[in-house]
Design a protein around this motif. Structure first.
Motif, PDB file in Angstrom:
ATOM      1  N   LEU A 142       0.825  -1.210   0.000  1.00  0.00           N
ATOM      2  CA  LEU A 142       0.000   0.000   0.000  1.00  0.00           C
ATOM      3  C   LEU A 142       0.861   1.263   0.000  1.00  0.00           C
ATOM      4  O   LEU A 142       0.587   2.214  -0.742  1.00  0.00           O
ATOM      5  CB  LEU A 142      -0.948  -0.012   1.197  1.00  0.00           C
ATOM      6  N   TRP A 143       1.917   1.278   0.819  1.00  0.00           N
ATOM      7  CA  TRP A 143       2.785   2.459   0.880  1.00  0.00           C
ATOM      8  C   TRP A 143       3.574   2.651  -0.411  1.00  0.00           C
ATOM      9  O   TRP A 143       3.758   3.779  -0.872  1.00  0.00           O
ATOM     10  CB  TRP A 143       3.727   2.386   2.076  1.00  0.00           C
ATOM     11  N   VAL A 144       4.046   1.566  -0.998  1.00  0.00           N
ATOM     12  CA  VAL A 144       4.764   1.684  -2.273  1.00  0.00           C
ATOM     13  C   VAL A 144       3.811   2.220  -3.340  1.00  0.00           C
ATOM     14  O   VAL A 144       4.160   3.125  -4.105  1.00  0.00           O
ATOM     15  CB  VAL A 144       5.381   0.333  -2.699  1.00  0.00           C
ATOM     16  N   GLY A 145       2.605   1.677  -3.370  1.00  0.00           N
ATOM     17  CA  GLY A 145       1.609   2.178  -4.315  1.00  0.00           C
ATOM     18  C   GLY A 145       1.320   3.649  -4.103  1.00  0.00           C
ATOM     19  O   GLY A 145       1.264   4.433  -5.059  1.00  0.00           O
ATOM     20  N   TYR A 146       1.153   4.035  -2.867  1.00  0.00           N
ATOM     21  CA  TYR A 146       0.914   5.444  -2.545  1.00  0.00           C
ATOM     22  C   TYR A 146       2.065   6.316  -3.042  1.00  0.00           C
ATOM     23  O   TYR A 146       1.847   7.330  -3.697  1.00  0.00           O
ATOM     24  CB  TYR A 146       0.742   5.604  -1.031  1.00  0.00           C
ATOM     25  N   GLY A 147       3.281   5.891  -2.737  1.00  0.00           N
ATOM     26  CA  GLY A 147       4.446   6.683  -3.124  1.00  0.00           C
ATOM     27  C   GLY A 147       4.602   6.820  -4.626  1.00  0.00           C
ATOM     28  O   GLY A 147       5.021   7.866  -5.123  1.00  0.00           O
ATOM     29  N   LEU A 148       4.238   5.770  -5.356  1.00  0.00           N
ATOM     30  CA  LEU A 148       4.419   5.792  -6.808  1.00  0.00           C
ATOM     31  C   LEU A 148       3.234   6.383  -7.564  1.00  0.00           C
ATOM     32  O   LEU A 148       3.391   6.856  -8.689  1.00  0.00           O
ATOM     33  CB  LEU A 148       4.697   4.374  -7.321  1.00  0.00           C
ATOM     34  N   LEU A 149       2.062   6.345  -6.961  1.00  0.00           N
ATOM     35  CA  LEU A 149       0.868   6.809  -7.666  1.00  0.00           C
ATOM     36  C   LEU A 149       0.524   8.270  -7.399  1.00  0.00           C
ATOM     37  O   LEU A 149      -0.358   8.819  -8.061  1.00  0.00           O
ATOM     38  CB  LEU A 149      -0.327   5.920  -7.317  1.00  0.00           C
ATOM     39  N   LYS A 150       1.211   8.882  -6.441  1.00  0.00           N
ATOM     40  CA  LYS A 150       0.982  10.308  -6.200  1.00  0.00           C
ATOM     41  C   LYS A 150       1.358  11.104  -7.445  1.00  0.00           C
ATOM     42  O   LYS A 150       2.213  10.682  -8.223  1.00  0.00           O
ATOM     43  CB  LYS A 150       1.853  10.798  -5.031  1.00  0.00           C
ATOM     44  N   LYS A 151       0.715  12.244  -7.612  1.00  0.00           N
ATOM     45  CA  LYS A 151       1.032  13.094  -8.760  1.00  0.00           C
ATOM     46  C   LYS A 151       2.525  13.422  -8.776  1.00  0.00           C
ATOM     47  O   LYS A 151       3.186  13.293  -9.799  1.00  0.00           O
ATOM     48  CB  LYS A 151       0.198  14.370  -8.710  1.00  0.00           C
ATOM     49  N   GLU A 152       3.038  13.851  -7.630  1.00  0.00           N
ATOM     50  CA  GLU A 152       4.483  14.027  -7.475  1.00  0.00           C
ATOM     51  C   GLU A 152       4.980  12.835  -6.676  1.00  0.00           C
ATOM     52  O   GLU A 152       4.773  12.763  -5.467  1.00  0.00           O
ATOM     53  CB  GLU A 152       4.793  15.337  -6.751  1.00  0.00           C
ATOM     54  N   ARG A 153       5.595  11.896  -7.358  1.00  0.00           N
ATOM     55  CA  ARG A 153       5.996  10.644  -6.716  1.00  0.00           C
ATOM     56  C   ARG A 153       6.801  10.896  -5.446  1.00  0.00           C
ATOM     57  O   ARG A 153       7.634  11.780  -5.387  1.00  0.00           O
ATOM     58  CB  ARG A 153       6.804   9.798  -7.683  1.00  0.00           C
ATOM     59  N   ASP A 154       6.534  10.070  -4.461  1.00  0.00           N
ATOM     60  CA  ASP A 154       7.247  10.147  -3.191  1.00  0.00           C
ATOM     61  C   ASP A 154       8.219   8.971  -3.143  1.00  0.00           C
ATOM     62  O   ASP A 154       7.929   7.917  -2.582  1.00  0.00           O
ATOM     63  CB  ASP A 154       6.254  10.102  -2.033  1.00  0.00           C
ATOM     64  N   TRP A 155       9.380   9.168  -3.763  1.00  0.00           N
ATOM     65  CA  TRP A 155      10.365   8.099  -3.883  1.00  0.00           C
ATOM     66  C   TRP A 155      10.866   7.586  -2.544  1.00  0.00           C
ATOM     67  O   TRP A 155      11.038   6.368  -2.385  1.00  0.00           O
ATOM     68  CB  TRP A 155      11.522   8.540  -4.776  1.00  0.00           C
TER      69      TRP A 155
ATOM     70  N   ASN B 119       9.821   1.299   1.598  1.00  0.00           N
ATOM     71  CA  ASN B 119       8.863   0.220   1.849  1.00  0.00           C
ATOM     72  C   ASN B 119       8.987  -0.952   0.889  1.00  0.00           C
ATOM     73  O   ASN B 119       8.452  -2.027   1.162  1.00  0.00           O
ATOM     74  CB  ASN B 119       7.439   0.776   1.827  1.00  0.00           C
ATOM     75  N   PHE B 120       9.699  -0.784  -0.207  1.00  0.00           N
ATOM     76  CA  PHE B 120       9.833  -1.877  -1.167  1.00  0.00           C
ATOM     77  C   PHE B 120      10.480  -3.128  -0.565  1.00  0.00           C
ATOM     78  O   PHE B 120      10.004  -4.245  -0.814  1.00  0.00           O
ATOM     79  CB  PHE B 120      10.588  -1.414  -2.419  1.00  0.00           C
ATOM     80  N   PRO B 121      11.536  -3.003   0.246  1.00  0.00           N
ATOM     81  CA  PRO B 121      12.088  -4.224   0.863  1.00  0.00           C
ATOM     82  C   PRO B 121      11.067  -4.954   1.731  1.00  0.00           C
ATOM     83  O   PRO B 121      11.115  -6.179   1.848  1.00  0.00           O
ATOM     84  CB  PRO B 121      13.254  -3.712   1.715  1.00  0.00           C
ATOM     85  N   GLY B 122      10.138  -4.224   2.316  1.00  0.00           N
ATOM     86  CA  GLY B 122       9.092  -4.863   3.119  1.00  0.00           C
ATOM     87  C   GLY B 122       8.186  -5.744   2.287  1.00  0.00           C
ATOM     88  O   GLY B 122       7.695  -6.765   2.770  1.00  0.00           O
ATOM     89  N   VAL B 123       7.964  -5.352   1.045  1.00  0.00           N
ATOM     90  CA  VAL B 123       7.169  -6.189   0.141  1.00  0.00           C
ATOM     91  C   VAL B 123       7.914  -7.498  -0.107  1.00  0.00           C
ATOM     92  O   VAL B 123       7.358  -8.591   0.060  1.00  0.00           O
ATOM     93  CB  VAL B 123       6.893  -5.463  -1.197  1.00  0.00           C
ATOM     94  N   ILE B 124       9.176  -7.383  -0.483  1.00  0.00           N
ATOM     95  CA  ILE B 124       9.973  -8.564  -0.828  1.00  0.00           C
ATOM     96  C   ILE B 124      10.180  -9.470   0.386  1.00  0.00           C
ATOM     97  O   ILE B 124       9.842 -10.658   0.360  1.00  0.00           O
ATOM     98  CB  ILE B 124      11.343  -8.140  -1.409  1.00  0.00           C
ATOM     99  N   PHE B 125      10.745  -8.912   1.452  1.00  0.00           N
ATOM    100  CA  PHE B 125      11.080  -9.741   2.613  1.00  0.00           C
ATOM    101  C   PHE B 125       9.844 -10.189   3.382  1.00  0.00           C
ATOM    102  O   PHE B 125       9.820 -11.294   3.933  1.00  0.00           O
ATOM    103  CB  PHE B 125      12.064  -9.012   3.526  1.00  0.00           C
ATOM    104  N   GLY B 126       8.812  -9.357   3.426  1.00  0.00           N
ATOM    105  CA  GLY B 126       7.568  -9.766   4.082  1.00  0.00           C
ATOM    106  C   GLY B 126       6.932 -10.947   3.366  1.00  0.00           C
ATOM    107  O   GLY B 126       6.510 -11.919   3.996  1.00  0.00           O
ATOM    108  N   LEU B 127       6.881 -10.872   2.040  1.00  0.00           N
ATOM    109  CA  LEU B 127       6.315 -11.990   1.275  1.00  0.00           C
ATOM    110  C   LEU B 127       7.186 -13.239   1.379  1.00  0.00           C
ATOM    111  O   LEU B 127       6.664 -14.357   1.475  1.00  0.00           O
ATOM    112  CB  LEU B 127       6.118 -11.591  -0.189  1.00  0.00           C
ATOM    113  N   MET B 128       8.500 -13.047   1.367  1.00  0.00           N
ATOM    114  CA  MET B 128       9.388 -14.209   1.505  1.00  0.00           C
ATOM    115  C   MET B 128       9.208 -14.880   2.864  1.00  0.00           C
ATOM    116  O   MET B 128       9.146 -16.111   2.951  1.00  0.00           O
ATOM    117  CB  MET B 128      10.847 -13.789   1.301  1.00  0.00           C
ATOM    118  N   ALA B 129       9.125 -14.089   3.922  1.00  0.00           N
ATOM    119  CA  ALA B 129       8.928 -14.660   5.258  1.00  0.00           C
ATOM    120  C   ALA B 129       7.570 -15.346   5.347  1.00  0.00           C
ATOM    121  O   ALA B 129       7.444 -16.426   5.940  1.00  0.00           O
ATOM    122  CB  ALA B 129       9.056 -13.573   6.326  1.00  0.00           C
ATOM    123  N   PHE B 130       6.562 -14.736   4.763  1.00  0.00           N
ATOM    124  CA  PHE B 130       5.222 -15.324   4.757  1.00  0.00           C
ATOM    125  C   PHE B 130       5.218 -16.661   4.018  1.00  0.00           C
ATOM    126  O   PHE B 130       4.752 -17.675   4.539  1.00  0.00           O
ATOM    127  CB  PHE B 130       4.236 -14.346   4.110  1.00  0.00           C
TER     128      PHE B 130
END
Length: 88
Positions: free
Chosen positions: A51-64, A70-81
């Protein structure tokens, strides 16, 4: 607040977030060695980070910083899951 302080705070927060998600590595290793860890918290973290990565990338002015932190949380969270659920 001083812009330099805000920028420094953002950098420190981004590093802290990355460290927090990289800390899933020991759990992933344990899962792969048959010592299953909890799967709910990593899944919740991965969903939150998606959700946070999507928010950061979908804002009009991207919030890199938000997206990158938060991107590592997607990868490592899914891997741990996944490694907690799938027998190896």
């Amino acid at each position: 607040m001083n812009e330099k302080i805000v920028k420094a705070l953002g950098s420190v927060a981004a590093v802290a977030a990355i460290v927090m998600y990289v800390s899933y590595i020991p759990q992933i290793i344990g899962n792969l060695h048959g010592n299953r860890g909890d799967y709910i918290q990593p899944l919740a973290a991965a969903i939150n980070c998606i959700l946070w990565v999507g928010y950061g990338l979908l804002k009009k002015e991207r919030d890199w910083p938000i997206a990158i932190a938060n991107f590592p949380g997607v990868i490592f969270g899914l891997m741990a899951f996944l490694t907690a659920l799938i027998p190896f």
